[in-house]
Structure formats: C-alpha cells, structure tokens
Design an enzyme around this catalytic site. Sequence first.
Site, short mmCIF file in Angstrom:
data_model
loop_
_atom_site.label_atom_id
_atom_site.label_comp_id
_atom_site.label_asym_id
_atom_site.label_seq_id
_atom_site.Cartn_x
_atom_site.Cartn_y
_atom_site.Cartn_z
N HIS A 143 68.67 -50.27 -67.55
CA HIS A 143 68.39 -50.03 -68.93
C HIS A 143 69.13 -51.31 -69.35
O HIS A 143 70.48 -51.25 -69.85
CB HIS A 143 69.16 -48.73 -69.34
CG HIS A 143 68.23 -47.79 -69.83
ND1 HIS A 143 66.95 -47.76 -69.57
CD2 HIS A 143 68.61 -46.61 -71.00
CE1 HIS A 143 66.36 -46.66 -70.27
NE2 HIS A 143 67.15 -46.08 -71.10
N GLU A 183 63.58 -54.28 -69.01
CA GLU A 183 64.27 -53.41 -67.92
C GLU A 183 63.67 -53.83 -66.46
O GLU A 183 62.42 -53.49 -66.26
CB GLU A 183 64.10 -52.01 -68.18
CG GLU A 183 64.52 -51.67 -69.45
CD GLU A 183 64.23 -50.04 -69.88
OE1 GLU A 183 65.31 -49.18 -69.50
OE2 GLU A 183 63.16 -49.83 -70.43
#
Length: 264
Positions: free
Chosen positions: A134, A239
């Site tokens: 993330h 990501e």
Amino acid sequence: MSEILEKRFPAADTSSSFTGRRMQASSAFVWCNSFILGKPCNTFLFSACFGPWDKGPQHGFARIKRWQVESPPKEEDGNIVCCLSLSDDEETRQMWDYQFKLLYTIQLGASSLTLKLTVQNTGNKEFDFTTLMHTYFRTGDISHASISGLEQLTYIDKVADGKEEVEKREFVVIPENYDRVYKNCPSEIIVKGVTEKSGDVLIKTHNFPDIVVWNPWADKAKAMGDFGDDEYKTMLCVEAGYVSKPVTIGSGSVLHFSQTLSML
C-alpha cells in the site's frame, strides 16, 4: 510500522546528521491524510496487505493487525534497517484457518526505501493468498503527476466493473476516479511529479507482477470516512502487488517479495 520509523527518525530532526538525511529522504515520499492512526485508514506511506480479502477486513488483516518487532532499527551498510513480524493467531484463524509468519523488512537509505515481504507457510497444508504494498505518494498537484512504464499492458478497470483494456498511453495521468490493476508489469516503472519537490521516483520490484493505480477523486473522497474531501488532489497511490491472481504456497515453503523506491 510507521511508529517505529517515527521514533527512530523524529520529524523534528532535519539536521545534516545521518538520521536527519534519512528522515528527509523518507518524508519526500510520504503522503499522510488528516485522520488519526490506530484504525484502518489511508494514513501510512506503506503497509503490507495480506490475507483473505473476501473473508475479513478490506485488503486483508495484515495492515490493521499489530506487528511485532523482529529486529529493532540498526545501522547496516550505511542504511537503517528494521524487521517486523506477524504470525497467525486466534483472530486470524477464525477468518482464515491457516498458519503463517510474515516478515516485513524496512531498509531506509539516503535516497531510497526498500520494503521486503517474506511469507512463510508454517502449517501442514498449502494455501493461496494475494498481497499488495500500500504505497501512497505525496504530490503537490495530482494533475501534474504521471506514471511511465505501463504502456501496452493489460489492466483490469475496477471502476468499470472489472473490464479489461490495454493501456495506450506512454504517460498515465489521473483525471478521474481511478482504480486499475495493471498485469504482467515490468520490474521498473517511474512515478513522475511526486515527492516534496515534484520529482520522480523509480519503483523497482521483485516477484510483484501487478501494479495498482488508485485515486478516489472528488465524489468518492467525500464519501470516504478516512479521507479528506480535497485530499485526492495531493495523493497518488501506485502499489506493487500480486493481486490479479492468487499465489499458492506449499507447506513449509517461503516466498519473497520486494519493492525499492528511489528518488531520481
């Protein structure tokens, strides 16, 4: 995870010392929203997503569980390195009855940040999983940010109900609500127009075939409980992950994943 780095590299220490230089390198990447820590929000620069996304918290349980310090921060070959760990417990086994151990190694250099995820199957049966880093980048203006290295790749457009398309652009820009999974990506892509000086960041990955690009844009940002109404203008999420299809790991096996963010 961020608490360890904050304690080791306090934001107030921005002198020319070893610690100060590395804190400046780290803060150049980071985007933080206005909401408090301690709940599943979008505050972290990076967190490892892992677990059964369809049977528990969004993006799995790893990003909201309390990790243990496997090895505290130390200086190593001119970098600062620490390692965190997360193992199955009663709570995770109620959602997903498998035994595992995750090691998350964070290596902070003068102009780079390396994140390594090791997945160990400590049980007696194989399991499937997906995982994702993330990574949220700060940008002064989302309209000036772009990503290169995704041209001619197939992507899953989650905003368009999972429709698959081929990316035609050399520089991917974000003009709207955006949630796409790019598949079979090269090991290096460049995110442009981010960091505190609107610079470029090279993302170099290992064993992550997918890149997710996300920004909620105006209407969705207003509907999110952990996102400020206007914060979509200063954030770009790029990501690295293994999410378009699951990974299978056998009993007693170990898999390694990593990404390095380098300021250009």
